[in-house]
Enzyme design. Structure first.
Site, mmCIF file in Angstrom:
data_model
loop_
_atom_site.group_PDB
_atom_site.id
_atom_site.type_symbol
_atom_site.label_atom_id
_atom_site.label_comp_id
_atom_site.label_asym_id
_atom_site.label_seq_id
_atom_site.Cartn_x
_atom_site.Cartn_y
_atom_site.Cartn_z
ATOM 1 N N ALA A 74 0.848 -1.278 -0.077
ATOM 2 C CA ALA A 74 0.119 -0.104 -0.109
ATOM 3 C C ALA A 74 0.967 1.210 -0.026
ATOM 4 C CB ALA A 74 -0.907 -0.040 1.352
ATOM 5 N N GLY A 119 0.720 -5.179 1.151
ATOM 6 C CA GLY A 119 -0.423 -4.960 0.325
ATOM 7 C C GLY A 119 -0.006 -5.843 -1.155
ATOM 8 N N GLU A 122 -0.173 -9.441 -0.317
ATOM 9 C CA GLU A 122 -1.669 -9.967 0.019
ATOM 10 C C GLU A 122 -2.495 -9.883 -1.185
ATOM 11 O OE1 GLU A 122 -3.612 -7.990 3.672
ATOM 12 O OE2 GLU A 122 -1.840 -6.773 3.601
ATOM 13 N N GLU A 142 4.656 -5.301 7.133
ATOM 14 C CA GLU A 142 4.109 -4.083 7.766
ATOM 15 C C GLU A 142 4.515 -3.736 9.241
ATOM 16 O OE1 GLU A 142 2.862 -6.396 5.910
ATOM 17 O OE2 GLU A 142 1.198 -5.706 4.787
#
Ligand code: CO8
Length: 259
Positions: A74, A119, A122, A142
């Site tokens: 992200a 992300g 993910e 993260e």
């Protein structure tokens, strides 16, 4: 494999490209200047494309633009200023989109061509299969930024590699090679970068030899076994947003951006 043709529907999109030959769809996350990291606009465009996908596709590929990254996570520049409420909303959006990808009726293949971090990892995990170039790197960094995976990745990682390896990857925040990722079951196949698209096409041809309807039914059956409990999503989202109010996330993210 026939030549891909672009659909007009992507012409106004900035960060997502979509093309299809009518059988195979190809989504490219296109923000190479920030290693294809997912900002709000990219997520919204991705959601838009997913809502317009032709129903008769047999396979969808998702990849990253350029040769350095699939998706490096992200967008840290965006997240650094989040308060807990904004984090909650961002997480909800991401989860909704990744869940949609997971439950598309046809197989979805992440074609990973570089960093698949946070992300980005993910996103790959939300796909049915992951094919990676040898140079690709995977990780959930993260906690090094003071936050936790927030797009459903914790549950999906456990499903693929088991609790032990998931905890090792998440607690250590370390990056692993594509070879290591294959060994632990995170990645299905590792391919030399120069052959990535050809070998992926070969693999897709194998899938397309089979009954399209049966493949879709098999996906439904397989997904039903691993379905993520909505209560987990809710908890993950709460914990993700909590990280923004109780940890040193802002400092850690600023440090990354200033390096
Ligand atoms: N966000 C924003 N910008 C990024 C990101 C990112 N995730 N990753 C890279 N960039 C930018 C860099 O800032 C840099 O920009 P600039 O050229 O303007 O300085 C450019 O991309 C190139 O990156 P680097 O110079 O860092 O390239 P290197 O080859 O030196 O390093 C790495 C490549 C190792 C991939 C490095 O860029 C890196 O560590 N990136 C961050 C990886 C990361 O920590 N990802 C996880 C982010 S957190 C997350 O994804 C949370 C998911 C859950 C969200 C839930 C929401 C609710």
């Amino acid at each position: 494999m026939t030549q891909r043709r672009c659909f007009m529907m992507t012409k106004d999109l900035k960060y997502i490209n979509f093309s299809s030959n009518g059988i195979i769809g190809n989504i490219v996350i296109n923000r190479p200047e920030a290693l294809n990291s997912l900002n709000l606009e990219a997520l919204e465009e991705l959601e838009h494309i997913l809502s317009l996908l032709p129903e008769d596709l047999r396979v969808l590929e998702i990849t990253g633009a350029g040769d350095k990254a699939f998706v490096a996570g992200a967008d840290i520049a965006l997240m650094k200023d989040f308060n807990a409420k904004e984090a909650l909303q961002f997480g909800q959006k991401g989860k909704f989109i990744f869940d949609k990808i997971e439950h598309l009726p046809f197989p979805v293949i992440a074609v990973v061509n570089g960093y698949a971090l946070g992300g980005g990892c993910e996103l790959a995990l939300a796909c049915d299969l992951i094919i990676a170039s040898r140079e690709s790197r995977f990780g959930l960094p993260e906690v090094s930024l003071g936050i936790i995976p927030g797009f459903g990745g914790i549950a999906r990682l456990i499903r693929r590699v088991g609790f032990g390896k998931a905890k090792e990857l998440i607690f250590s925040a370390k990056m692993i090679t594509a070879e290591e990722a294959v060994k632990i079951g995170l990645v299905n196949q590792v391919i030399e970068a120069k052959d990535l698209q050809n070998k992926t096409n070969e693999f897709i041809r194998e899938i397309c030899k089979n009954s399209c309807e049966a493949v879709k039914l098999a996906k439904r059956a397989l997904n039903a076994i691993g379905r993520i409990d909505p209560a987990f999503y809710e908890l993950e989202n709460d914990l993700f947003s909590m990280a923004f109010s109780i940890s040193d996330a802002k400092n850690r993210m600023e440090k990354f951006l200033q390096k």
